[in-house]
Scaffold this motif. Structure first.
Motif, PDB file in Angstrom:
ATOM      1  N   MET A   1       0.784  -0.882   0.278  1.00  0.00           N
ATOM      2  CA  MET A   1      -0.006   0.115   0.155  1.00  0.00           C
ATOM      3  C   MET A   1       0.622   1.366  -0.220  1.00  0.00           C
ATOM      4  SD  MET A   1      -2.938  -0.751  -0.001  1.00  0.00           S
ATOM      5  CE  MET A   1      -2.271  -1.737  -1.545  1.00  0.00           C
ATOM      6  N   ARG A   2       1.769   1.469   0.707  1.00  0.00           N
ATOM      7  CA  ARG A   2       3.176   2.218   0.722  1.00  0.00           C
ATOM      8  C   ARG A   2       3.339   2.769  -1.262  1.00  0.00           C
ATOM      9  NH1 ARG A   2       8.021   1.970   4.907  1.00  0.00           N
ATOM     10  NH2 ARG A   2       8.123   3.617   4.610  1.00  0.00           N
ATOM     11  N   PHE A   3       3.656   1.209  -1.694  1.00  0.00           N
ATOM     12  CA  PHE A   3       4.206   1.179  -2.949  1.00  0.00           C
ATOM     13  C   PHE A   3       3.088   2.140  -3.567  1.00  0.00           C
ATOM     14  CE2 PHE A   3       2.999  -0.249  -7.051  1.00  0.00           C
ATOM     15  CZ  PHE A   3       4.468   0.233  -8.093  1.00  0.00           C
TER      16      PHE A   3
ATOM     17  N   TRP B   1      10.072  13.525  -2.356  1.00  0.00           N
ATOM     18  CA  TRP B   1       8.841  11.911  -1.327  1.00  0.00           C
ATOM     19  C   TRP B   1       8.695  10.874  -2.318  1.00  0.00           C
ATOM     20  CZ3 TRP B   1       4.837   9.726  -0.797  1.00  0.00           C
ATOM     21  CH2 TRP B   1       4.257   8.576   0.306  1.00  0.00           C
ATOM     22  N   VAL B   2       8.208  11.007  -2.481  1.00  0.00           N
ATOM     23  CA  VAL B   2       8.049   9.493  -3.901  1.00  0.00           C
ATOM     24  C   VAL B   2       9.751   8.950  -3.979  1.00  0.00           C
ATOM     25  CG1 VAL B   2       7.207   8.259  -5.841  1.00  0.00           C
ATOM     26  CG2 VAL B   2       6.004  10.717  -4.750  1.00  0.00           C
ATOM     27  N   ASP B   3      10.129   9.526  -4.446  1.00  0.00           N
ATOM     28  CA  ASP B   3      11.597   8.685  -4.448  1.00  0.00           C
ATOM     29  C   ASP B   3      12.471   8.161  -2.693  1.00  0.00           C
ATOM     30  OD1 ASP B   3      14.475   8.087  -4.954  1.00  0.00           O
ATOM     31  OD2 ASP B   3      14.934  10.271  -4.186  1.00  0.00           O
ATOM     32  N   LYS B   4      12.139   8.940  -1.837  1.00  0.00           N
ATOM     33  CA  LYS B   4      12.305   8.694  -0.458  1.00  0.00           C
ATOM     34  C   LYS B   4      11.620   6.938  -0.281  1.00  0.00           C
ATOM     35  CE  LYS B   4      13.241   9.931   4.759  1.00  0.00           C
ATOM     36  NZ  LYS B   4      11.394   8.547   4.946  1.00  0.00           N
ATOM     37  N   GLU B   5      10.373   7.473  -0.420  1.00  0.00           N
ATOM     38  CA  GLU B   5       8.964   6.058   0.018  1.00  0.00           C
ATOM     39  C   GLU B   5       9.272   4.598  -0.762  1.00  0.00           C
ATOM     40  OE1 GLU B   5       6.002   4.855   2.346  1.00  0.00           O
ATOM     41  OE2 GLU B   5       7.784   6.792   2.202  1.00  0.00           O
ATOM     42  N   LEU B   6       9.242   4.972  -2.388  1.00  0.00           N
ATOM     43  CA  LEU B   6       9.755   3.560  -3.731  1.00  0.00           C
ATOM     44  C   LEU B   6      11.488   3.820  -2.564  1.00  0.00           C
ATOM     45  CD1 LEU B   6       8.796   4.761  -6.952  1.00  0.00           C
ATOM     46  CD2 LEU B   6       7.443   3.641  -5.026  1.00  0.00           C
ATOM     47  N   LYS B   7      12.212   4.467  -2.529  1.00  0.00           N
ATOM     48  CA  LYS B   7      13.714   3.085  -1.351  1.00  0.00           C
ATOM     49  C   LYS B   7      13.380   2.275  -0.255  1.00  0.00           C
ATOM     50  CE  LYS B   7      17.080   5.708  -1.778  1.00  0.00           C
ATOM     51  NZ  LYS B   7      18.542   6.379  -1.938  1.00  0.00           N
ATOM     52  N   GLU B   8      12.637   3.240   0.565  1.00  0.00           N
ATOM     53  CA  GLU B   8      12.808   2.374   1.326  1.00  0.00           C
ATOM     54  C   GLU B   8      11.424   1.350   1.756  1.00  0.00           C
ATOM     55  OE1 GLU B   8      10.985   5.263   4.366  1.00  0.00           O
ATOM     56  OE2 GLU B   8      12.368   6.172   4.929  1.00  0.00           O
ATOM     57  N   VAL B   9       9.947   1.583   0.747  1.00  0.00           N
ATOM     58  CA  VAL B   9       9.619  -0.059   0.476  1.00  0.00           C
ATOM     59  C   VAL B   9      10.051  -0.856  -0.129  1.00  0.00           C
ATOM     60  CG1 VAL B   9       7.247  -0.968  -0.484  1.00  0.00           C
ATOM     61  CG2 VAL B   9       6.826   1.832   0.544  1.00  0.00           C
TER      62      VAL B   9
ATOM     63  N   ILE C   1      11.190  -4.833  -7.376  1.00  0.00           N
ATOM     64  CA  ILE C   1      11.798  -3.830  -8.827  1.00  0.00           C
ATOM     65  C   ILE C   1      10.481  -3.426  -9.225  1.00  0.00           C
ATOM     66  CG2 ILE C   1      12.186  -5.064 -11.368  1.00  0.00           C
ATOM     67  CD1 ILE C   1      14.467  -6.183  -8.230  1.00  0.00           C
ATOM     68  N   MET C   2       9.325  -3.548  -9.212  1.00  0.00           N
ATOM     69  CA  MET C   2       8.179  -2.548  -8.954  1.00  0.00           C
ATOM     70  C   MET C   2       8.626  -1.091  -8.692  1.00  0.00           C
ATOM     71  SD  MET C   2       5.060  -4.929  -9.455  1.00  0.00           S
ATOM     72  CE  MET C   2       3.582  -3.692  -9.261  1.00  0.00           C
ATOM     73  N   CYS C   3       9.116  -1.358  -6.996  1.00  0.00           N
ATOM     74  CA  CYS C   3       9.654   0.545  -6.539  1.00  0.00           C
ATOM     75  C   CYS C   3      10.500   0.788  -7.153  1.00  0.00           C
ATOM     76  CB  CYS C   3      10.123  -0.170  -5.074  1.00  0.00           C
ATOM     77  SG  CYS C   3       8.582  -0.688  -4.197  1.00  0.00           S
ATOM     78  N   LEU C   4      11.317   0.171  -7.521  1.00  0.00           N
ATOM     79  CA  LEU C   4      12.885   0.682  -8.344  1.00  0.00           C
ATOM     80  C   LEU C   4      12.762   1.426  -9.968  1.00  0.00           C
ATOM     81  CD1 LEU C   4      15.419  -1.174  -7.021  1.00  0.00           C
ATOM     82  CD2 LEU C   4      15.015   0.592  -6.632  1.00  0.00           C
TER      83      LEU C   4
ATOM     84  N   GLN D   1      22.511   7.181 -11.806  1.00  0.00           N
ATOM     85  CA  GLN D   1      22.305   5.761 -10.731  1.00  0.00           C
ATOM     86  C   GLN D   1      20.920   4.958 -10.406  1.00  0.00           C
ATOM     87  OE1 GLN D   1      23.152   8.421  -7.000  1.00  0.00           O
ATOM     88  NE2 GLN D   1      22.779   6.093  -5.991  1.00  0.00           N
ATOM     89  N   ALA D   2      19.622   5.699 -10.274  1.00  0.00           N
ATOM     90  CA  ALA D   2      18.428   4.781 -10.022  1.00  0.00           C
ATOM     91  C   ALA D   2      18.088   3.557 -11.326  1.00  0.00           C
ATOM     92  CB  ALA D   2      17.259   5.911 -10.129  1.00  0.00           C
ATOM     93  N   CYS D   3      18.531   4.167 -12.145  1.00  0.00           N
ATOM     94  CA  CYS D   3      18.612   3.173 -13.134  1.00  0.00           C
ATOM     95  C   CYS D   3      19.482   1.651 -13.268  1.00  0.00           C
ATOM     96  CB  CYS D   3      18.848   4.125 -14.983  1.00  0.00           C
ATOM     97  SG  CYS D   3      17.390   5.162 -15.532  1.00  0.00           S
ATOM     98  N   LYS D   4      20.429   2.233 -12.973  1.00  0.00           N
ATOM     99  CA  LYS D   4      21.544   0.706 -12.660  1.00  0.00           C
ATOM    100  C   LYS D   4      20.608  -0.156 -11.309  1.00  0.00           C
ATOM    101  CE  LYS D   4      25.049  -0.718 -14.657  1.00  0.00           C
ATOM    102  NZ  LYS D   4      25.221  -2.075 -13.782  1.00  0.00           N
ATOM    103  N   GLU D   5      20.845   0.585 -10.521  1.00  0.00           N
ATOM    104  CA  GLU D   5      20.031   0.875  -9.858  1.00  0.00           C
ATOM    105  C   GLU D   5      19.172  -0.547  -9.969  1.00  0.00           C
ATOM    106  OE1 GLU D   5      19.660   3.175  -6.116  1.00  0.00           O
ATOM    107  OE2 GLU D   5      21.635   3.441  -5.987  1.00  0.00           O
ATOM    108  N   LEU D   6      18.269  -0.343 -10.714  1.00  0.00           N
ATOM    109  CA  LEU D   6      17.500  -0.868 -11.032  1.00  0.00           C
ATOM    110  C   LEU D   6      17.987  -2.272 -12.063  1.00  0.00           C
ATOM    111  CD1 LEU D   6      13.769  -1.564 -11.955  1.00  0.00           C
ATOM    112  CD2 LEU D   6      14.587  -0.211 -13.443  1.00  0.00           C
TER     113      LEU D   6
END
Length: 621
Positions: A144-146, A192-200, A220-223, A270-275
Motif C-alpha cells: 500500500m505504501r508502494f 518524497w516518492v523517491d525516498k518512499e520507494l527506496k524504503e519500500v 523491482i516494481m518500486c525501483l 544511478q537509479a536506472c543502474k540500481e534498477l
C-alpha cells in the motif's frame, strides 16, 4: 465506533486479483464498519485489490481511456470515433479546455485510492486463523505504501504540482474546508516518492513464488517506477524550465524548479543502474527466442515479448498490470471491419518513417539503401527467423510490396500492418485501397492506410471473439536499458555503458550495433563522445523500441519537443486512393494542435471552482 460509509466499487482479488465484483458497503442490510472489513480475510484482500484497480491498462487504456499512444505521434484513431465518446480525439484537435472531461480521471480517483491505502495501513492486522500472518501484513502494508507513492507519481507526472499530504486520513466528521489544499512544488512530491520507494524496496521481495500474487508490488516494481520518475524529473520540461518561472501557488512558492540542476541526470542514471542490477540479480533479462543455431530470432523475440506471460519465461517484465487488460478491445479496433473489427486503430506515417532499415541505418541516411517508390519484384525472406514461414505467410514482405516497406528492420514488421502485408488471421494480404474489404471508406477503416500490429496476437479471431491472454506490461527491462543510456549520456558523455546498453536493444532487434571502431557488416561507427549525436541515436532507438507502449508522449513532453512534433498535419497513405498510383501518396489526414499549455493536463474547472487554494496548470488561464 462510527460507521464506515465510504463505498468502493472495484476488484476483489482472491485469484491473481482478477475476480471482478462490486464490493459494496452493505451486508445483511447493515453498513460495514472498519472492524467488519479488517476482521475478514476476503474483505481485507478485496480492499487491497481495489487499491490496485487504477494501474493503467497498457492496451485499451493507453489507446483510448488514458490516450497516451493517441496523444503522441505513435498511434492514430479514426477522428470520427469521437461520436462514440472518444474523449482523447478532441484533445488532438486543440478542442481542449479546463472543462474537458478525461477518462483517466486521475485528479478525482487517485486521491480516493491513496486515502483507501492509508486506511488499509492503519487498520490491517494479522488474522492467523484465516491465513493472514504477521509477515503477510508487513508485505501488504508495504504494497500500500508502494501504491500511494505510485499514484502520487502518476498525479505529478500528469498535472505537475498537486495537493500533497502524505499519510493523511480525513476524520469521519470532517468539514469540507479541511480537505481544500493547494498545490505543493513538483519536486517536493518527487523527492518524497523517491525516498518512499527506496524504503519500500527494502521491505518487499523481488518476486513472489505464489501465482496468486502475480502483479502485486515487488521491490523491482518500486525501483522501476522510481527510475522512470527520476528520468522525467531530470529532463528539460521540469529541470530549470524558464517557462514556469512565474508559476507559483497561492502562498507565492515556485511550483517548478527555476534553475537547471545537472546533478539530477546523474541521480537518474544511478537509479536506472540500481534498477538494472537488482532486476538482473532477481533473474530478469531481455526476452529472446533462439534459432536452431543458437542465434536470436529478432522477429519472434519482439513479437512474443508482448504475448508471453512471466510464468512462460518472459522475465523481461518488471511490472505487469494485476488482473486482466482490455486487449480484446484493442485487437478488435485494429482488425478490419469486414473481419469483425472496427478497423481504424493505426500508426502514423512518422512512426513508419522512424524504423531503421535492415542494415540498421535510418531511412534518411545516405547509406541506408532506402527506396520509397516503386514495388518489389519478389518475395523477401531472411535466414535469421522462422517468423516469415510460421506467422507471416512465407515471406517477410510479399512481391509487389511498395518499396517503402521493403528491407526494413524486424521491429517494423511486428509493429505495422501496411497495404499488402500479411493478415495472419485470414491468411491473406491486407488491401487498404478505397472500396476494398479492409477499407470501406468509413470511420471503421484505417484513415491513413495503416493498422497497428504490435501487441496483436496472430492467434486472435475477432469474428469468433477468440482472444489469447497476454500480460499487460507497464514496465520492462528494455526500457530500463534505454533510460540508463539516456541518463548516462546527459550526465557522463562518453561513458562506455551508453553503447553497452544501447547495443543490447539493437542485438535483440537484429540490426547492426554501434561501435567506436570502423563501420563493417556487423557494426556502425559512432562518436561516443559527441553528446548531441548520441542523444539523437538514443532518442531514435526509444522511438521504435518503445513505440505504442504509452511512453512516447511523456518523452516528447519531458524533452520539450511536443509543441513542435505534435503540431500541424499528420500524414499517411491516401485513404481515398483506389489503386497504386492514387493510394501510395503521402497525404495529410489530420491537423493536430498542440499548445504550450498542453504539457500538463488542466485541473478541471469544477475543481478550481470548489477549491480557491488551487492555481490552474501553466498557460491554461
Amino acid at each position: 465506533m462510527k460507521l464506515f460509509k465510504y463505498i468502493i466499487t472495484g476488484v476483489l482479488g482472491m485469484q491473481l486479483l482478477t475476480s471482478c465484483v462490486d464490493y459494496l458497503d452493505k451486508e445483511s442490510d447493515t453498513e460495514l464498519t472498519l472492524p467488519m472489513v479488517f476482521e475478514d480475510k476476503t474483505r481485507t484482500e478485496g480492499w487491497l485489490a481495489n487499491v490496485y484497480s487504477h494501474v493503467p491498462d497498457p492496451y485499451w487504456g493507453y489507446a483510448r481511456k488514458l490516450g497516451w499512444d493517441i496523444l503522441s505521434d505513435d498511434m492514430t484513431a479514426s477522428e470520427r470515433w469521437r461520436q462514440w465518446d472518444w474523449k482523447v480525439i478532441p484533445m488532438l484537435l486543440g478542442e481542449w479546455t479546463p472543462s474537458t472531461d478525461w477518462d483517466g480521471n486521475y485528479w478525482s480517483r487517485l486521491p480516493q485510492l491513496i486515502r483507501e491505502a492509508n486506511i488499509f495501513i492503519e487498520n490491517v492486522h494479522p488474522l492467523p486463523d484465516q491465513g493472514i500472518s504477521a509477515t503477510e501484513v508487513t508485505y501488504m502494508k508495504a504494497e500500500m505504501r508502494f501504491m500511494i507513492a505510485y499514484y502520487y507519481y502518476l498525479l505529478s507526472n500528469t498535472y505537475g504540482p498537486v495537493p500533497f499530504k502524505p499519510n493523511y486520513i480525513a476524520p469521519t466528521d470532517f468539514n469540507l474546508a479541511d480537505l481544500m489544499e493547494g498545490q505543493r512544488p513538483y519536486y517536493e512530491v518527487v523527492d518524497w516518492v523517491d525516498k518512499e520507494l527506496k524504503e519500500v524496496a527494502e521491505i518487499l521481495p523481488a518476486k513472489y513464488t505464489e501465482a496468486r500474487k502475480y502483479g502485486r508490488a515487488t521491490s523491482i516494481m518500486c525501483l522501476a517506477v522510481r527510475a522512470r520518475m527520476l528520468l522525467f524529473a531530470a529532463s528539460p520540461l521540469v529541470n530549470g524550465n524558464p517557462d514556469y518561472a512565474n508559476h507559483k501557488n497561492k502562498d507565492g512558492e515556485n511550483l517548478f524548479s527555476t534553475t537547471a540542476d545537472k546533478t539530477k541526470w546523474a541521480y537518474a542514471a544511478q537509479a536506472c543502474k540500481e534498477l538494472i542490477d537488482a532486476a538482473e540479480a532477481a533473474g530478469h533479462k531481455l526476452y529472446t527466442e533462439k534459432n536452431d543455431d543458437g542465434t536470436i530470432d529478432p522477429f519472434m523475440s519482439y513479437q512474443n515479448l508482448f504475448l508471453t506471460r512471466y510464468d512462460e519465461g518472459n522475465t523481461e517484465i518488471l511490472f505487469a498490470r494485476p488482473g486482466g487488460s482490455e486487449y480484446g478491445e484493442y485487437e478488435k479496433h485494429a482488425t478490419p471491419a469486414a473481419s469483425g473489427g472496427s478497423g481504424g486503430l493505426g500508426v502514423t506515417q512518422s512512426l513508419v518513417d522512424a524504423f531503421f532499415m535492415e542494415n540498421g541505418l535510418p531511412i534518411n541516411d545516405d547509406n541506408s539503401e532506402y527506396v520509397e517508390t516503386g514495388y518489389s519484384v519478389s518475395d523477401e525472406t531472411r535466414d535469421n527467423t522462422v517468423w516469415d514461414t510460421e506467422v507471416n505467410g512465407g515471406a517477410i514482405s510479399k512481391k509487389n510490396t511498395y518499396n517503402m516497406y521493403c528491407h526494413r528492420e524486424p521491429r517494423f514488421y511486428i509493429t505495422v500492418s501496411y497495404n499488402n502485408s500479411y493478415f495472419t488471421q485470414e491468411k491473406r494480404e491486407f488491401n487498404f485501397f478505397n472500396g476494398s474489404a479492409d477499407n470501406p471508406h468509413t470511420h471503421d477503416a484505417p484513415q491513413n492506410g495503416y493498422l497497428i500490429r504490435k501487441k496483436i496476437s496472430p492467434d486472435l479471431n475477432v469474428k469468433q471473439g477468440t482472444y489469447k491472454y497476454r500480460p499487460g506490461i507497464v514496465y520492462r527491462l528494455g526500457e530500463a536499458y534505454l533510460n540508463y543510456a539516456e541518463a548516462l549520456n546527459e550526465s557522463d558523455p562518453g561513458n562506455g555503458d551508453i553503447l553497452v546498453y544501447l547495443n543490447k536493444i539493437r542485438e535483440r532487434a537484429g540490426i547492426r550495433q554501434y561501435t567506436t571502431g570502423a563501420t563493417d557488416d556487423n557494426f556502425i561507427h559512432v562518436d561516443l563522445n559527441d553528446q548531441a549525436e548520441m542523444r539523437k541515436l538514443i532518442r531514435a532507438e526509444r522511438r521504435v523500441e518503445l513505440s505504442c507502449e504509452g511512453i512516447r508522449y511523456d518523452d516528447l513532453r519531458r524533452w520539450k519537443e511536443a509543441e513542435n512534433v505534435l503540431n500541424g498535419d499528420f500524414y499517411g497513405m491516401n485513404f481515398s486512393g483506389k489503386d497504386n498510383s492514387s493510394f501510395y501518396v503521402r497525404t495529410p489526414y489530420l491537423k493536430r494542435v498542440y499548445k504550450k499549455a498542453y504539457y500538463w493536463f488542466p485541473i478541471h474547472q469544477s475543481e478550481i471552482d470548489k477549491n480557491d487554494k488551487l492555481v490552474q496548470s501553466p498557460y491554461w488561464n
